[in-house]
Design a protein around this motif. Structure first.
Motif, short mmCIF file in Angstrom:
data_model
loop_
_atom_site.label_atom_id
_atom_site.label_comp_id
_atom_site.label_asym_id
_atom_site.label_seq_id
_atom_site.Cartn_x
_atom_site.Cartn_y
_atom_site.Cartn_z
N ILE A 27 0.84 -1.20 0.00
CA ILE A 27 0.00 0.00 0.00
C ILE A 27 0.87 1.24 0.00
O ILE A 27 0.61 2.21 -0.72
CB ILE A 27 -0.95 -0.01 1.22
N TRP A 28 1.93 1.21 0.81
CA TRP A 28 2.82 2.37 0.92
C TRP A 28 3.71 2.55 -0.31
O TRP A 28 4.34 3.59 -0.47
CB TRP A 28 3.71 2.24 2.16
N GLY A 29 3.75 1.53 -1.14
CA GLY A 29 4.54 1.64 -2.37
C GLY A 29 6.00 1.27 -2.19
O GLY A 29 6.85 1.67 -3.01
N THR A 30 6.32 0.49 -1.19
CA THR A 30 7.70 0.05 -0.99
C THR A 30 8.09 -0.86 -2.16
O THR A 30 7.38 -1.82 -2.45
CB THR A 30 7.83 -0.72 0.35
N PRO A 31 9.19 -0.57 -2.80
CA PRO A 31 9.61 -1.40 -3.95
C PRO A 31 9.90 -2.85 -3.51
O PRO A 31 10.39 -3.09 -2.41
CB PRO A 31 10.89 -0.74 -4.44
#
Length: 141
Positions: A27-31
């Motif tokens: 959700i946070w967009g961590t790769p």
């Protein structure tokens, strides 16, 4: 004096839960390249206790309380969060409200004890009078 106490606090539902950090990181967009290097084993095994933010939001709305302890997501990269220190004031208010109720109940209980003692005394007096009447009737026979 606009803090909601019991009305708000009694609507809350404490729960136990597990965190799913991989879902949160997505959700946070961590790769994925960073995510694969993070060990989430301990976090995933931990059983946490808390409240569900959406339920807290609903409880606040239902009790007409502008509660500042909820952080609502502003976009699709954020999740709900709770600021647990913000629960202190409603809990204090709830304790105060309960104390008022306890004091009123104690006053009622004392009044009822007094009334009960008076009724017991009157009952004993009536029983004595009845015994006297029964004895007088028996003496007339």
């Amino acid at each position: 004096e606009d803090i909601r106490g019991l009305d708000f606090i009694t609507r809350l539902r404490p729960v136990s839960y597990n965190v799913h950090p991989i879902e949160l990181h997505r959700i946070w967009g961590t790769p994925d390249s960073v995510l694969k290097n993070i060990n989430h084993t301990e976090v995933e095994k931990t059983l946490y206790t808390g409240l569900i933010a959406q339920e807290v939001e609903k409880a606040a709305q239902e009790s007409g309380f502008e509660f500042t302890g909820i952080e609502k997501p502003k976009n699709d990269k954020e999740v709900y969060a709770l600021k647990y220190t913000e629960f202190i004031m409603p809990m204090i208010k709830a304790i105060q409200e309960q104390n008022t109720q306890v004091e009123k109940m104690a006053e009622s209980m004392e009044r009822l004890k007094t009334e009960n003692a008076a009724i017991k005394k009157e009952k004993e007096e009536l029983e004595l009078r009845l015994l006297k009447i029964e004895k007088a009737l028996e003496d007339l026979k």
